[in-house]
Design a protein around this motif. Structure first.
Motif, PDB file in Angstrom:
ATOM      1  N   PHE A  54      31.902 -51.851 -17.760  1.00 24.70           N
ATOM      2  CA  PHE A  54      33.374 -51.333 -17.961  1.00 24.70           C
ATOM      3  C   PHE A  54      33.427 -50.551 -16.853  1.00 24.70           C
ATOM      4  O   PHE A  54      34.779 -50.404 -16.195  1.00 24.70           O
ATOM      5  CB  PHE A  54      33.469 -50.447 -19.296  1.00 24.70           C
ATOM      6  N   LEU A  55      32.766 -49.635 -16.596  1.00 23.18           N
ATOM      7  CA  LEU A  55      33.155 -48.431 -15.498  1.00 23.18           C
ATOM      8  C   LEU A  55      32.780 -48.681 -14.198  1.00 23.18           C
ATOM      9  O   LEU A  55      33.515 -48.358 -13.302  1.00 23.18           O
ATOM     10  CB  LEU A  55      31.892 -47.354 -15.720  1.00 23.18           C
ATOM     11  N   TYR A  59      33.559 -45.881 -11.322  1.00 25.92           N
ATOM     12  CA  TYR A  59      32.708 -44.953 -12.085  1.00 25.92           C
ATOM     13  C   TYR A  59      31.479 -45.470 -12.503  1.00 25.92           C
ATOM     14  O   TYR A  59      31.170 -46.699 -12.545  1.00 25.92           O
ATOM     15  CB  TYR A  59      33.512 -44.240 -13.102  1.00 25.92           C
ATOM     16  N   THR A  60      30.546 -44.611 -12.876  1.00 23.88           N
ATOM     17  CA  THR A  60      29.367 -44.731 -13.618  1.00 23.88           C
ATOM     18  C   THR A  60      28.970 -43.710 -14.379  1.00 23.88           C
ATOM     19  O   THR A  60      29.483 -42.704 -14.207  1.00 23.88           O
ATOM     20  CB  THR A  60      28.030 -45.477 -12.800  1.00 23.88           C
ATOM     21  N   LEU A  61      27.924 -43.788 -15.631  1.00 26.77           N
ATOM     22  CA  LEU A  61      27.635 -42.840 -16.073  1.00 26.77           C
ATOM     23  C   LEU A  61      26.845 -41.854 -15.329  1.00 26.77           C
ATOM     24  O   LEU A  61      25.840 -42.355 -14.464  1.00 26.77           O
ATOM     25  CB  LEU A  61      26.741 -43.151 -17.488  1.00 26.77           C
ATOM     26  N   ALA A  62      26.711 -40.591 -15.493  1.00 20.36           N
ATOM     27  CA  ALA A  62      25.904 -39.680 -14.691  1.00 20.36           C
ATOM     28  C   ALA A  62      24.502 -39.837 -14.692  1.00 20.36           C
ATOM     29  O   ALA A  62      23.687 -40.020 -14.184  1.00 20.36           O
ATOM     30  CB  ALA A  62      26.111 -38.235 -15.078  1.00 20.36           C
ATOM     31  N   VAL A  63      24.069 -40.283 -16.174  1.00 19.96           N
ATOM     32  CA  VAL A  63      22.738 -40.919 -16.437  1.00 19.96           C
ATOM     33  C   VAL A  63      22.992 -42.210 -17.261  1.00 19.96           C
ATOM     34  O   VAL A  63      23.239 -42.266 -18.149  1.00 19.96           O
ATOM     35  CB  VAL A  63      21.860 -39.657 -17.382  1.00 19.96           C
ATOM     36  N   CYS A  64      22.387 -43.112 -16.433  1.00 20.48           N
ATOM     37  CA  CYS A  64      22.479 -44.518 -17.064  1.00 20.48           C
ATOM     38  C   CYS A  64      21.340 -45.194 -16.935  1.00 20.48           C
ATOM     39  O   CYS A  64      20.702 -45.248 -15.846  1.00 20.48           O
ATOM     40  CB  CYS A  64      23.563 -44.962 -15.792  1.00 20.48           C
TER      41      CYS A  64
END
Length: 537
Positions: free
Chosen positions: A134-135, A140-145
């Motif tokens: 989705f991101l 974007y991405t999660l800061a901690v993925c």
């Protein structure tokens, strides 16, 4: 040793010797059928049942379940837990949910992207793979993925997570802006670090669902570019690679400019490859250097990394989504213990698309006998330890397990003050000068110990208890998804449960949910089973 036990050992030994064949002919096909069924189930749910706009209604239904439980006579109330089956979690343990009153939590939706706040609001059962898909197209991405697509964002919030961006932001818990929780009395609360529920905010991480039911999360996201320029730096000499990763992470100087992503894979006591990642737009004349590392026919990522020990320093461009899930296909290097020939060129091209075996399926098909045997033959541990003692960490693993590769992710561990969660503040000697954090690291140790590989006597209980003692002496913490061999007293000495116990009492969780130790301890007698499976035949 009785004849039944001898037969079990012989069957287990045959399965060990032929595990690759069993996995390829049985586990992988069934795993993919299982995965297809689960994907169909998710598609039906998202297509016909789920809708972000109905989130509030779903939460009200959860509150009603909890309120009904509260109306029962106290003598009839079992402690509560989620109805999510054990096999759907990434934990190696099997908590006895049948002894609890199970609450259904059907929350699988991405709720809202907030670019102005640089956050995303999600329901707890959203997976890492779902969030990434989705991101990333939106920039974007999660800061901690996490690198494992099956992991859920809610599971990581109640447990712990870190990744190769953690040297900048810390553990997963530091990137959580808000939790939305249903408490023991059925009340819905929004929990942040600076509102009236701040005590709950700091104790929810590492609590493993023992303080309430998570119904939504707001997580920090970061702006990205389409590719990561990943530089591979092979280093010979333990002190050399330990010093280099400390320097690159900013552990020695808070003013040092640090890369976007940073990790090391240790291939022996004296050899490692350090990887430095940076968001970039790929120059037109270097398009040929783009490497889609997650494609089924590509070498497993850690095997690709290992080649740089001989090739020397180099770099390439990896599409961000590929980079974020680079270890998913081989589950870091765990798949090699199941399929020793899995990285073979012919296997990759013909059957590589079947990988990885689904973790949920592996748990779903784990019998008590298999469960009892495997923890004594393999190791799955992630441990948070201070980078000031990285050499000691590598030495201790070599002494006790002799398992390679070893994963090293630098990570900030913040000082939030005394008794502000289950982790103690970093000691003064562990802190980066002039900051409120220490530079720690995840030490990821996965695989088959050398003595087991050589079919020699291996005392898993002694080895793991020694590793836990070392962790405690270093001021570190094991991730609680893995088996723990600590007694309750030892557990309470390692973790700071002062605030946790206060919060459990304040919000009536102690009468409603299992205690943290009871939730995470192995469901089997690890000492008894460890001794039973110690002697080779």
């Amino acid at each position: 040793m009785g004849s039944d036990t001898i037969m079990k050992h012989r069957i287990a030994r045959w399965m060990e010797d032929h595990r690759g064949l069993i996995v390829v002919l049985v586990v992988l096909p069934l795993s993919n059928i299982f995965s297809a069924v689960m994907q169909l189930r998710h598609w039906i749910f998202h297509r016909f049942i789920s809708a972000p706009e109905n989130h509030d209604e779903r939460v009200i239904a959860i509150q009603k379940q909890v309120m009904r439980w509260n109306k029962w006579p106290k003598v009839k109330r079992k402690l509560m837990c989620t109805a999510r089956p054990n096999w759907q979690s990434l934990s190696t343990t099997f908590f006895a949910k049948e002894l609890c009153h199970r609450i259904t939590i059907p929350l699988y939706d991405i709720l809202e992207l907030k670019p102005s706040h640089m956050t995303i609001r999600v329901e707890p059962m959203v997976s890492v793979g779902q969030a990434t898909a989705f991101l990333v197209p939106r920039g974007y991405t999660l800061a901690v993925c996490l690198e494992v697509a099956e992991a859920t964002l809610g599971g990581l919030a109640m447990g712990v997570g870190m990744t190769t961006y953690s040297h900048k932001v810390g553990l997963y818990q530091e990137t959580i802006v808000a939790y939305e929780m249903v408490l023991a009395d059925g009340m819905l609360v929004r929990v942040t670090r600076d509102n009236e529920y701040s005590d709950l905010y700091y104790t929810l991480p590492w609590s493993h669902g023992t303080l309430g039911f998570l119904v939504a999360l707001e997580l920090q996201i970061i702006k990205i570019k389409p590719h990561v320029k990943l530089e591979y730096i092979p280093v010979k000499g333990q002190k050399q690679y330990c010093d280099m990763i400390r320097d690159l992470s900013g552990a020695l100087d808070k003013h040092r400019a640090t890369p976007d992503y940073l990790e090391a894979t240790v291939f022996s006591k004296e050899e490692a490859v350090i990887m430095v990642g940076k968001f970039v737009d790929v120059p037109y004349n270097e398009q040929y250097k783009i490497n889609h590392v997650t494609r089924w026919y590509k070498p497993w990522f850690y095997k690709h990394v290992e080649k740089f020990l001989k090739k020397g320093r180099g770099y390439e461009y990896i599409p961000l989504e590929d980079y974020l899930l680079r270890h998913n296909r081989s589950i870091f290097w765990v798949v090699e213990t199941m399929i020793p020939f899995g990285n073979n060129l012919l296997f990759r091209y013909l059957l590589g698309w079947l990988l990885p075996p689904k973790i949920a399926f592996l748990k779903f098909t784990t019998t008590p006998g298999v469960r009892a045997m495997t923890f004594t033959k393999q190791v799955f541990q992630d441990i948070v330890l201070p980078m000031t003692h990285l050499e000691d960490q590598i030495d201790k693993c070599a002494e006790l397990l002799d398992v390679y590769p070893i994963l090293v992710y630098p990570c900030r561990l913040y000082d939030h003050g005394p008794h502000r969660g289950q982790l103690r503040p970093p000691r003064k000697d562990q802190k980066v000068p002039g900051t409120n954090y220490g530079m720690f690291n995840d030490l990821g140790v996965y695989g088959v110990p050398k003595l087991v590989r050589e079919k020699k006597r291996f005392d898993a209980v002694h080895v793991m208890r020694e590793l836990e003692r070392f962790t405690a002496d270093m001021g570190g913490y094991p991730f609680l998804y893995a088996d723990t061999f600590m007694t309750r007293k030892e557990f309470e000495e390692m973790f700071d449960l002062t605030a946790y116990e206060q919060v459990r009492h304040k919000y009536n969780a102690e009468r409603a949910f299992p205690h943290l130790y009871d939730k995470i301890k192995p469901e089997i007698d690890v000492v008894k089973v460890g001794k039973q499976y110690m002697d080779p035949l």
